[in-house]
Scaffold this motif. Structure first.
Motif, PDB file in Angstrom:
ATOM      1  N   LEU A   1       0.859  -1.179   0.000  1.00  0.00           N
ATOM      2  CA  LEU A   1       0.000   0.000   0.000  1.00  0.00           C
ATOM      3  C   LEU A   1       0.900   1.234   0.000  1.00  0.00           C
ATOM      4  CD1 LEU A   1      -2.842   1.288   0.173  1.00  0.00           C
ATOM      5  CD2 LEU A   1      -2.476   1.450   2.647  1.00  0.00           C
ATOM      6  N   PHE A   2       0.789   2.039  -1.040  1.00  0.00           N
ATOM      7  CA  PHE A   2       1.554   3.273  -1.153  1.00  0.00           C
ATOM      8  C   PHE A   2       0.708   4.434  -0.636  1.00  0.00           C
ATOM      9  CE2 PHE A   2       3.367   0.436  -4.264  1.00  0.00           C
ATOM     10  CZ  PHE A   2       4.735   0.674  -4.170  1.00  0.00           C
ATOM     11  N   ILE A   3       1.255   5.212   0.285  1.00  0.00           N
ATOM     12  CA  ILE A   3       0.568   6.398   0.807  1.00  0.00           C
ATOM     13  C   ILE A   3       1.171   7.639   0.168  1.00  0.00           C
ATOM     14  CG2 ILE A   3       0.179   7.851   2.834  1.00  0.00           C
ATOM     15  CD1 ILE A   3      -0.045   5.423   4.522  1.00  0.00           C
ATOM     16  N   THR A   4       0.306   8.485  -0.383  1.00  0.00           N
ATOM     17  CA  THR A   4       0.764   9.720  -0.999  1.00  0.00           C
ATOM     18  C   THR A   4      -0.313  10.783  -0.860  1.00  0.00           C
ATOM     19  OG1 THR A   4       1.733  10.660  -3.015  1.00  0.00           O
ATOM     20  CG2 THR A   4      -0.102   9.103  -3.301  1.00  0.00           C
TER      21      THR A   4
ATOM     22  N   PHE B   1       9.983   3.567   4.482  1.00  0.00           N
ATOM     23  CA  PHE B   1      10.062   5.028   4.388  1.00  0.00           C
ATOM     24  C   PHE B   1      11.052   5.363   3.267  1.00  0.00           C
ATOM     25  CE2 PHE B   1      10.649   9.067   7.249  1.00  0.00           C
ATOM     26  CZ  PHE B   1      10.207   9.860   6.203  1.00  0.00           C
ATOM     27  N   LEU B   2      10.537   5.883   2.138  1.00  0.00           N
ATOM     28  CA  LEU B   2      11.381   6.284   1.017  1.00  0.00           C
ATOM     29  C   LEU B   2      11.935   7.677   1.296  1.00  0.00           C
ATOM     30  CD1 LEU B   2       9.097   5.179  -1.978  1.00  0.00           C
ATOM     31  CD2 LEU B   2      10.925   3.878  -0.875  1.00  0.00           C
ATOM     32  N   LEU B   3      13.242   7.788   1.440  1.00  0.00           N
ATOM     33  CA  LEU B   3      13.874   9.043   1.846  1.00  0.00           C
ATOM     34  C   LEU B   3      14.388   9.788   0.620  1.00  0.00           C
ATOM     35  CD1 LEU B   3      15.887   7.629   4.887  1.00  0.00           C
ATOM     36  CD2 LEU B   3      13.591   8.593   4.870  1.00  0.00           C
ATOM     37  N   TYR B   4      13.652  10.820   0.235  1.00  0.00           N
ATOM     38  CA  TYR B   4      14.028  11.617  -0.935  1.00  0.00           C
ATOM     39  C   TYR B   4      15.009  12.723  -0.587  1.00  0.00           C
ATOM     40  CZ  TYR B   4      10.717   9.492  -4.191  1.00  0.00           C
ATOM     41  OH  TYR B   4      10.062   8.618  -5.013  1.00  0.00           O
ATOM     42  N   HIS B   5      14.949  13.220   0.642  1.00  0.00           N
ATOM     43  CA  HIS B   5      15.840  14.307   1.051  1.00  0.00           C
ATOM     44  C   HIS B   5      15.882  14.383   2.571  1.00  0.00           C
ATOM     45  CE1 HIS B   5      11.794  16.129   0.638  1.00  0.00           C
ATOM     46  NE2 HIS B   5      12.128  16.778   1.719  1.00  0.00           N
ATOM     47  N   ASP B   6      16.558  15.383   3.097  1.00  0.00           N
ATOM     48  CA  ASP B   6      16.640  15.592   4.544  1.00  0.00           C
ATOM     49  C   ASP B   6      15.359  16.299   4.998  1.00  0.00           C
ATOM     50  OD1 ASP B   6      17.154  16.238   7.146  1.00  0.00           O
ATOM     51  OD2 ASP B   6      19.121  17.111   6.783  1.00  0.00           O
ATOM     52  N   TYR B   7      14.438  15.537   5.562  1.00  0.00           N
ATOM     53  CA  TYR B   7      13.121  16.077   5.898  1.00  0.00           C
ATOM     54  C   TYR B   7      13.168  17.107   7.020  1.00  0.00           C
ATOM     55  CZ  TYR B   7      11.358  12.405   2.890  1.00  0.00           C
ATOM     56  OH  TYR B   7      11.119  11.612   1.788  1.00  0.00           O
ATOM     57  N   SER B   8      14.259  17.108   7.780  1.00  0.00           N
ATOM     58  CA  SER B   8      14.365  18.083   8.868  1.00  0.00           C
ATOM     59  C   SER B   8      14.392  19.510   8.326  1.00  0.00           C
ATOM     60  CB  SER B   8      15.608  17.817   9.713  1.00  0.00           C
ATOM     61  OG  SER B   8      16.794  17.974   8.949  1.00  0.00           O
ATOM     62  N   VAL B   9      14.872  19.697   7.085  1.00  0.00           N
ATOM     63  CA  VAL B   9      14.903  21.032   6.482  1.00  0.00           C
ATOM     64  C   VAL B   9      13.481  21.548   6.281  1.00  0.00           C
ATOM     65  CG1 VAL B   9      15.578  22.383   4.456  1.00  0.00           C
ATOM     66  CG2 VAL B   9      17.110  20.617   5.355  1.00  0.00           C
ATOM     67  N   ASP B  10      12.613  20.707   5.709  1.00  0.00           N
ATOM     68  CA  ASP B  10      11.210  21.091   5.517  1.00  0.00           C
ATOM     69  C   ASP B  10      10.540  21.417   6.845  1.00  0.00           C
ATOM     70  OD1 ASP B  10      11.487  20.682   2.837  1.00  0.00           O
ATOM     71  OD2 ASP B  10      10.519  18.715   2.823  1.00  0.00           O
ATOM     72  N   ILE B  11      10.805  20.580   7.841  1.00  0.00           N
ATOM     73  CA  ILE B  11      10.152  20.762   9.139  1.00  0.00           C
ATOM     74  C   ILE B  11      10.611  22.052   9.805  1.00  0.00           C
ATOM     75  CG2 ILE B  11       9.986  19.792  11.471  1.00  0.00           C
ATOM     76  CD1 ILE B  11       9.932  17.033  10.208  1.00  0.00           C
ATOM     77  N   GLN B  12      11.891  22.353   9.702  1.00  0.00           N
ATOM     78  CA  GLN B  12      12.402  23.601  10.292  1.00  0.00           C
ATOM     79  C   GLN B  12      11.730  24.810   9.651  1.00  0.00           C
ATOM     80  OE1 GLN B  12      14.126  24.002  12.881  1.00  0.00           O
ATOM     81  NE2 GLN B  12      15.544  22.317  13.181  1.00  0.00           N
ATOM     82  N   ASN B  13      11.382  24.691   8.354  1.00  0.00           N
ATOM     83  CA  ASN B  13      10.747  25.801   7.641  1.00  0.00           C
ATOM     84  C   ASN B  13       9.248  25.886   7.896  1.00  0.00           C
ATOM     85  OD1 ASN B  13      13.088  26.741   6.422  1.00  0.00           O
ATOM     86  ND2 ASN B  13      12.885  25.360   4.677  1.00  0.00           N
ATOM     87  N   SER B  14       8.656  24.828   8.436  1.00  0.00           N
ATOM     88  CA  SER B  14       7.207  24.833   8.643  1.00  0.00           C
ATOM     89  C   SER B  14       6.841  24.841  10.120  1.00  0.00           C
ATOM     90  CB  SER B  14       6.556  23.636   7.939  1.00  0.00           C
ATOM     91  OG  SER B  14       7.094  22.414   8.421  1.00  0.00           O
TER      92      SER B  14
ATOM     93  N   ARG C   1       3.081  -4.514   3.339  1.00  0.00           N
ATOM     94  CA  ARG C   1       4.111  -3.461   3.249  1.00  0.00           C
ATOM     95  C   ARG C   1       3.432  -2.119   3.006  1.00  0.00           C
ATOM     96  NH1 ARG C   1       5.083  -7.683   0.024  1.00  0.00           N
ATOM     97  NH2 ARG C   1       6.779  -9.105   0.617  1.00  0.00           N
ATOM     98  N   LEU C   2       3.573  -1.234   3.961  1.00  0.00           N
ATOM     99  CA  LEU C   2       3.143   0.140   3.782  1.00  0.00           C
ATOM    100  C   LEU C   2       4.359   0.937   3.302  1.00  0.00           C
ATOM    101  CD1 LEU C   2       0.981   2.251   6.228  1.00  0.00           C
ATOM    102  CD2 LEU C   2       3.069   3.199   5.235  1.00  0.00           C
ATOM    103  N   VAL C   3       4.213   1.648   2.177  1.00  0.00           N
ATOM    104  CA  VAL C   3       5.333   2.375   1.579  1.00  0.00           C
ATOM    105  C   VAL C   3       4.948   3.843   1.415  1.00  0.00           C
ATOM    106  CG1 VAL C   3       6.965   2.488  -0.348  1.00  0.00           C
ATOM    107  CG2 VAL C   3       5.922   0.287   0.274  1.00  0.00           C
ATOM    108  N   THR C   4       5.785   4.735   1.931  1.00  0.00           N
ATOM    109  CA  THR C   4       5.484   6.161   1.819  1.00  0.00           C
ATOM    110  C   THR C   4       6.773   6.972   1.830  1.00  0.00           C
ATOM    111  OG1 THR C   4       4.248   8.019   2.797  1.00  0.00           O
ATOM    112  CG2 THR C   4       5.241   6.437   4.320  1.00  0.00           C
ATOM    113  N   SER C   5       6.721   8.170   1.269  1.00  0.00           N
ATOM    114  CA  SER C   5       7.875   9.067   1.298  1.00  0.00           C
ATOM    115  C   SER C   5       7.628  10.243   2.242  1.00  0.00           C
ATOM    116  CB  SER C   5       8.170   9.600  -0.108  1.00  0.00           C
ATOM    117  OG  SER C   5       7.071  10.340  -0.597  1.00  0.00           O
ATOM    118  N   TYR C   6       6.609  10.114   3.108  1.00  0.00           N
ATOM    119  CA  TYR C   6       6.244  11.189   4.033  1.00  0.00           C
ATOM    120  C   TYR C   6       6.282  10.673   5.468  1.00  0.00           C
ATOM    121  CZ  TYR C   6       4.495  12.942  -0.388  1.00  0.00           C
ATOM    122  OH  TYR C   6       4.402  13.327  -1.699  1.00  0.00           O
ATOM    123  N   TRP C   7       6.893  11.449   6.365  1.00  0.00           N
ATOM    124  CA  TRP C   7       6.984  11.000   7.751  1.00  0.00           C
ATOM    125  C   TRP C   7       5.614  10.843   8.374  1.00  0.00           C
ATOM    126  CZ3 TRP C   7       4.792  14.408  11.110  1.00  0.00           C
ATOM    127  CH2 TRP C   7       4.754  15.756  10.735  1.00  0.00           C
TER     128      TRP C   7
END
Length: 376
Positions: A10-13, A141-154, A118-124
């Motif tokens: 199951l892909f979550i998006t 958890f598909l890791l496309y980038h450093d998610y901490s950057v997005d979180i610091q900005n939001s 299998r649950l598959v997602t690229s979002y925390w």
């Protein structure tokens, strides 16, 4: 008691269902899901209401009336009754090829009542979706980038949720630089594109030597602010350059930027084929799909050194790298291309050769290998 149906994946998006302009992540999901279904796996794709989740986790710092309204609208549209109607309507008008065996779901923040191997997602937040303890065997958890950057900005308070998502999931790196953030070795799945769609049939000599293409996105991490400042410098110095931009940016733009809002893939491919120059202004990226598409189309690319592009571009050989958040550096690199005797055709051919390494068929093979890495 009736036995629950089991999904192998199951892909979550999130994003507009069945849309060709809903982002690079969804394109990857559609291709992998189609391939899995073709190979006999039972597959589902779950779209979640981003506005609802945004309100839930406080992505918007302002929490304005519009944010609240979007959250309410998302909750209604993605409800059980209206969700089915909306999903069926969108599927009838699908812009992408989807295997008929794939199941589709809409929800605000719940899983379908199924057993999920299998649950598959690229979002925390997809990793943390509630009510899954007795329903999900494995979380990827598909890791496309450093998610901490997005979180610091939001909303920095969400860093604790990111840590939890990392701790309970099996991580797969899509960005080759991600491994340095973790002590463990993480399998890599390189983001790919359908190369047959983007191989330019136009010879470099036939390209429009005065056409520049730029993606402009609302997400601050995509660097639209710096791109617009750079384009102003370029326009002032080289007014004959035609500037075309595409994406979801919806704020006012100078009249010399021809903007294509949520452009369809057919029109975008034509722009790639016609354009000589491509600028990627992002602050933080994995392997950016637009960059690979532009290189496959023979564009001479100028990209910020924002993470993933440094693993793709060798400066001066198949493209050019500049610092992030620096419009002047983007301008000066473009000025060098215009003023100095640089063999742009050689750069273009080298870019196309590099893009061949990012074949979507390899992405699927690497995805299966990553699953085996954890389950064998």
């Amino acid at each position: 008691m009736e036995k629950k149906k089991t999904l192998d994946y199951l892909f979550i998006t999130w994003g507009k269902p069945f849309s060709s302009s809903s982002g690079a992540v969804n394109k990857q999901i559609y291709y992998i899901a189609n391939s899995l279904a073709r190979d006999g796996a039972t597959v589902g794709i779950l779209y979640m209401s981003y506005s609802y989740i945004s309100n839930l986790y406080g992505f918007s710092k302002k929490n304005s009336r519009m944010d609240i309204f979007k959250g309410i609208a998302g909750r209604i549209l993605y409800s059980k009754m209206l969700g089915k109607i909306y999903l069926n309507r969108m599927r009838r008008h699908s812009e992408v090829l989807i295997d008929d065996r794939i199941l589709f779901f809409l929800s605000n923040y719940k899983l379908p009542a199924l057993k999920i191997k299998r649950l598959v997602t690229s979002y925390w937040w997809g990793v943390l979706v509630p009510d899954k303890r007795n329903m999900v065997e494995n979380i990827y958890f598909l890791l496309y980038h450093d998610y901490s950057v997005d979180i610091q900005n939001s909303n920095p308070e969400n860093l604790k949720y990111l840590s939890k998502a990392y701790s309970i999931s099996r991580k797969i790196a899509v960005n080759p630089l991600i491994n340095k953030n973790f002590d463990q070795n993480i399998p890599l799945v390189k983001e790919g594109i359908n190369l047959d769609e983007y191989k330019s049939s136009i010879d470099f000599d036939s390209k429009d030597k005065l056409l520049m293409l730029v993606p402009l996105r609302l997400n601050p991490a995509k660097g639209a602010k710096y791109a617009i400042d750079a384009l102003k410098l370029i326009h002032n110095k080289y007014p004959d350059i035609s500037i075309s931009a595409f994406g979801d940016y919806n704020l006012p733009l100078p009249e010399y930027i021809q903007f294509h809002y949520n452009i369809n893939q057919k029109s975008l491919k034509k722009l790639y084929g016609d354009a000589t120059f491509f600028i990627l202004p992002s602050i933080e990226e994995g392997i950016p799909e637009p960059l690979i598409e532009a290189m496959a189309s023979g564009c001479v690319t100028i990209s910020t050194a924002c993470g993933g592009p440094e693993t793709v571009i060798v400066h001066g050989q198949n493209g050019f790298l500049v610092p992030i958040k620096n419009p002047e550096k983007i301008f000066w690199q473009f000025a060098i291309l215009m003023e100095e005797r640089i063999d742009l055709k050689r750069i273009s051919e080298s870019a196309k050769a590099t893009a061949m390494e990012y074949d979507i068929n390899k992405t699927y093979t690497e995805f299966l290998d990553a699953i085996k890495f954890y389950e064998s």
